[in-house]
Design a protein around this motif. Structure first.
Motif, PDB file in Angstrom:
ATOM      1  N   ILE A  68      96.062 -89.781  98.314  1.00 49.23           N
ATOM      2  CA  ILE A  68      95.700 -91.002  97.321  1.00 49.23           C
ATOM      3  C   ILE A  68      94.190 -90.946  96.913  1.00 49.23           C
ATOM      4  N   ALA A  69      93.422 -90.654  98.094  1.00 45.48           N
ATOM      5  CA  ALA A  69      92.006 -90.602  97.870  1.00 45.48           C
ATOM      6  C   ALA A  69      91.499 -89.451  97.160  1.00 45.48           C
ATOM      7  N   ILE A  70      92.194 -88.184  97.105  1.00 50.51           N
ATOM      8  CA  ILE A  70      91.827 -86.922  96.426  1.00 50.51           C
ATOM      9  C   ILE A  70      92.390 -87.164  95.038  1.00 50.51           C
ATOM     10  N   VAL A  71      93.496 -87.789  94.689  1.00 54.57           N
ATOM     11  CA  VAL A  71      93.840 -87.965  93.409  1.00 54.57           C
ATOM     12  C   VAL A  71      92.915 -88.761  92.909  1.00 54.57           C
ATOM     13  N   THR A  72      92.418 -89.976  93.506  1.00 53.85           N
ATOM     14  CA  THR A  72      91.565 -90.920  92.836  1.00 53.85           C
ATOM     15  C   THR A  72      90.278 -90.429  92.586  1.00 53.85           C
ATOM     16  N   GLU A  73      89.844 -89.427  93.553  1.00 48.02           N
ATOM     17  CA  GLU A  73      88.275 -88.967  93.132  1.00 48.02           C
ATOM     18  C   GLU A  73      88.270 -87.683  92.498  1.00 48.02           C
ATOM     19  N   MET A  74      89.339 -87.035  92.471  1.00 43.07           N
ATOM     20  CA  MET A  74      89.400 -85.829  91.683  1.00 43.07           C
ATOM     21  C   MET A  74      89.773 -86.301  89.954  1.00 43.07           C
ATOM     22  N   GLN A  75      89.857 -87.511  89.819  1.00 41.60           N
ATOM     23  CA  GLN A  75      90.036 -88.033  88.342  1.00 41.60           C
ATOM     24  C   GLN A  75      88.653 -87.897  87.700  1.00 41.60           C
ATOM     25  N   MET A  76      87.540 -87.731  88.665  1.00 43.45           N
ATOM     26  CA  MET A  76      86.159 -87.588  88.017  1.00 43.45           C
ATOM     27  C   MET A  76      85.933 -86.197  87.729  1.00 43.45           C
ATOM     28  N   PHE A  77      86.729 -85.227  87.900  1.00 40.59           N
ATOM     29  CA  PHE A  77      86.392 -83.679  87.946  1.00 40.59           C
ATOM     30  C   PHE A  77      86.775 -83.462  86.577  1.00 40.59           C
ATOM     31  N   ASP A  78      85.911 -82.478  86.054  1.00 41.80           N
ATOM     32  CA  ASP A  78      86.532 -82.059  84.488  1.00 41.80           C
ATOM     33  C   ASP A  78      87.481 -80.939  84.849  1.00 41.80           C
ATOM     34  N   PHE A  79      88.708 -81.174  84.710  1.00 37.96           N
ATOM     35  CA  PHE A  79      89.873 -80.067  84.492  1.00 37.96           C
ATOM     36  C   PHE A  79      90.097 -79.233  83.296  1.00 37.96           C
ATOM     37  N   SER A  80      89.041 -79.548  82.321  1.00 39.58           N
ATOM     38  CA  SER A  80      89.236 -78.983  81.034  1.00 39.58           C
ATOM     39  C   SER A  80      89.341 -77.448  80.984  1.00 39.58           C
ATOM     40  N   ARG A  81      88.674 -76.684  81.874  1.00 44.99           N
ATOM     41  CA  ARG A  81      88.623 -75.214  82.070  1.00 44.99           C
ATOM     42  C   ARG A  81      89.607 -74.750  82.927  1.00 44.99           C
ATOM     43  N   SER A  82      90.588 -75.553  83.202  1.00 44.12           N
ATOM     44  CA  SER A  82      91.677 -75.265  84.430  1.00 44.12           C
ATOM     45  C   SER A  82      93.138 -75.627  84.154  1.00 44.12           C
ATOM     46  N   PHE A  83      94.038 -74.961  84.703  1.00 38.59           N
ATOM     47  CA  PHE A  83      95.363 -75.346  84.420  1.00 38.59           C
ATOM     48  C   PHE A  83      95.823 -76.696  85.191  1.00 38.59           C
ATOM     49  N   TYR A  84      95.106 -76.929  86.034  1.00 37.96           N
ATOM     50  CA  TYR A  84      95.504 -77.914  87.068  1.00 37.96           C
ATOM     51  C   TYR A  84      94.926 -79.328  86.760  1.00 37.96           C
ATOM     52  N   SER A  85      95.398 -80.303  87.559  1.00 37.74           N
ATOM     53  CA  SER A  85      94.837 -81.613  87.558  1.00 37.74           C
ATOM     54  C   SER A  85      94.910 -82.259  88.747  1.00 37.74           C
ATOM     55  N   GLU A  86      94.279 -83.472  88.971  1.00 33.39           N
ATOM     56  CA  GLU A  86      94.270 -83.927  90.209  1.00 33.39           C
ATOM     57  C   GLU A  86      95.375 -84.409  91.119  1.00 33.39           C
ATOM     58  N   PHE A  87      96.725 -84.540  90.557  1.00 33.60           N
ATOM     59  CA  PHE A  87      97.774 -84.505  90.983  1.00 33.60           C
ATOM     60  C   PHE A  87      98.247 -83.170  91.799  1.00 33.60           C
TER      61      PHE A  87
END
Length: 110
Positions: A68-87
């Protein structure tokens, strides 16, 4: 009647820095192998490992809480250059850690 999946408690780490390095490397490899090797994958792996480190250093051992902490904190990461998401990242971290503990990530059995 179905049985709830038991919580996974991570054992104390004798060398947390080595464990975090392992996680960052393993996650980076997983990211590169899952789709395409991209430079952003290493930044994602470094950020997820940083969150994991902070959770563990603060005394968190429950894998669900760490996810849950990783999901929450990775929401601030810019995934626009990636195939991935925080989940996807949090789930991959969970799978890697459970596999390291010898837990079958498919069925929850050792």
């Amino acid at each position: 009647m179905t049985q709830p999946i038991p919580a996974v408690t991570l054992p104390p780490s004798p060398d947390l820095e080595a464990e975090v390095t392992w996680l960052q490397t393993a996650l980076g490899v997983w990211l590169d192998q899952e789709y395409l090797p991209e430079l952003v994958n290493q930044a994602i792996a470094a950020r997820a490992a940083q969150v994991y480190f902070r959770q563990r250093i603060e005394g968190e051992h429950d894998l669900g809480s760490i996810v849950i902490a990783i999901v929450t904190e990775m929401q601030m990461f810019d995934f626009s250059r990636s195939f991935y998401s925080e989940f996807a990242i949090a789930n991959a971290v969970s799978d890697l850690l459970m596999q390291r503990l010898g837990i079958d990530t498919c069925c929850g059995q050792t």
